[in-house]
Design a protein around this motif. Structure first.
Motif, PDB file in Angstrom:
ATOM      1  N   MET A   1      44.784  25.124 -53.693  1.00 33.40           N
ATOM      2  CA  MET A   1      44.640  24.679 -52.321  1.00 33.40           C
ATOM      3  C   MET A   1      45.938  24.984 -51.572  1.00 33.40           C
ATOM      4  N   LYS A   2      45.815  25.533 -50.395  1.00 29.99           N
ATOM      5  CA  LYS A   2      46.966  25.893 -49.576  1.00 29.99           C
ATOM      6  C   LYS A   2      47.612  24.636 -48.995  1.00 29.99           C
ATOM      7  N   SER A   3      48.898  24.654 -48.908  1.00 34.37           N
ATOM      8  CA  SER A   3      49.641  23.541 -48.328  1.00 34.37           C
ATOM      9  C   SER A   3      49.344  23.430 -46.833  1.00 34.37           C
ATOM     10  N   ASN A   4      49.226  22.196 -46.351  1.00 31.09           N
ATOM     11  CA  ASN A   4      49.032  21.935 -44.926  1.00 31.09           C
ATOM     12  C   ASN A   4      50.315  21.481 -44.240  1.00 31.09           C
ATOM     13  N   LEU A   5      51.432  21.595 -44.942  1.00 32.50           N
ATOM     14  CA  LEU A   5      52.714  21.211 -44.342  1.00 32.50           C
ATOM     15  C   LEU A   5      53.030  22.145 -43.177  1.00 32.50           C
ATOM     16  N   ILE A   6      53.718  21.626 -42.191  1.00 31.21           N
ATOM     17  CA  ILE A   6      54.078  22.406 -41.009  1.00 31.21           C
ATOM     18  C   ILE A   6      54.819  23.678 -41.408  1.00 31.21           C
ATOM     19  N   LYS A   7      55.747  23.577 -42.353  1.00 25.87           N
ATOM     20  CA  LYS A   7      56.544  24.745 -42.742  1.00 25.87           C
ATOM     21  C   LYS A   7      55.695  25.837 -43.393  1.00 25.87           C
ATOM     22  N   ASP A   8      54.510  25.478 -43.876  1.00 24.66           N
ATOM     23  CA  ASP A   8      53.652  26.435 -44.570  1.00 24.66           C
ATOM     24  C   ASP A   8      52.475  26.927 -43.737  1.00 24.66           C
ATOM     25  N   THR A   9      52.406  26.517 -42.476  1.00 24.05           N
ATOM     26  CA  THR A   9      51.257  26.865 -41.635  1.00 24.05           C
ATOM     27  C   THR A   9      51.704  27.374 -40.273  1.00 24.05           C
ATOM     28  N   THR A  10      50.814  28.114 -39.641  1.00 22.29           N
ATOM     29  CA  THR A  10      51.029  28.520 -38.253  1.00 22.29           C
ATOM     30  C   THR A  10      50.316  27.510 -37.356  1.00 22.29           C
ATOM     31  N   LYS A  11      50.625  27.549 -36.099  1.00 22.49           N
ATOM     32  CA  LYS A  11      49.962  26.649 -35.162  1.00 22.49           C
ATOM     33  C   LYS A  11      48.450  26.890 -35.176  1.00 22.49           C
ATOM     34  N   GLN A  12      48.025  28.138 -35.269  1.00 22.26           N
ATOM     35  CA  GLN A  12      46.604  28.463 -35.305  1.00 22.26           C
ATOM     36  C   GLN A  12      45.941  27.875 -36.549  1.00 22.26           C
ATOM     37  N   GLU A  13      46.631  27.891 -37.670  1.00 28.84           N
ATOM     38  CA  GLU A  13      46.083  27.294 -38.894  1.00 28.84           C
ATOM     39  C   GLU A  13      45.972  25.775 -38.766  1.00 28.84           C
ATOM     40  N   ARG A  14      46.940  25.158 -38.103  1.00 30.25           N
ATOM     41  CA  ARG A  14      46.892  23.706 -37.917  1.00 30.25           C
ATOM     42  C   ARG A  14      45.746  23.325 -36.988  1.00 30.25           C
ATOM     43  N   ILE A  15      45.510  24.114 -35.944  1.00 32.86           N
ATOM     44  CA  ILE A  15      44.379  23.869 -35.045  1.00 32.86           C
ATOM     45  C   ILE A  15      43.069  24.017 -35.811  1.00 32.86           C
ATOM     46  N   ALA A  16      42.960  25.046 -36.637  1.00 40.96           N
ATOM     47  CA  ALA A  16      41.745  25.274 -37.428  1.00 40.96           C
ATOM     48  C   ALA A  16      41.486  24.101 -38.377  1.00 40.96           C
ATOM     49  N   LEU A  17      42.546  23.532 -38.957  1.00 42.93           N
ATOM     50  CA  LEU A  17      42.396  22.395 -39.855  1.00 42.93           C
ATOM     51  C   LEU A  17      41.814  21.198 -39.107  1.00 42.93           C
ATOM     52  N   ILE A  18      42.351  20.890 -37.943  1.00 41.09           N
ATOM     53  CA  ILE A  18      41.842  19.761 -37.166  1.00 41.09           C
ATOM     54  C   ILE A  18      40.393  20.015 -36.765  1.00 41.09           C
TER      55      ILE A  18
END
Length: 66
Positions: free
Chosen positions: A1-18
């Motif tokens: 499973m990929k990390s959801n930490l800010i340092k490991d994600t882009t803003k687009q990935e964080r939006i997709a997660l939400i």
């Protein structure tokens, strides 16, 4: 499973997660909760999900309690 930490994600990935957390029929229209507002700091790289979740407190009431 990929990390959801800010340092490991882009803003687009964080939006997709939400977006994944919001079902088509979310049933949250009347509850006063907006996941976009709640997790805005995470999306913008300010606070981690765990920090936001830890800061949320609330009392849950049933219709009988009211």
């Amino acid at each position: 499973m990929k990390s959801n930490l800010i340092k490991d994600t882009t803003k687009q990935e964080r939006i997709a997660l939400i977006k994944q957390w919001i079902p088509d029929e979310d049933g949250m229209e009347d509850c006063g909760m907006d996941l976009w507002d709640i997790y805005a700091d995470y999306i913008n790289g300010v606070r981690e999900i765990a920090e936001i979740n830890a800061s949320m407190t609330g009392a849950f009431m049933t219709e009988e309690d009211m």
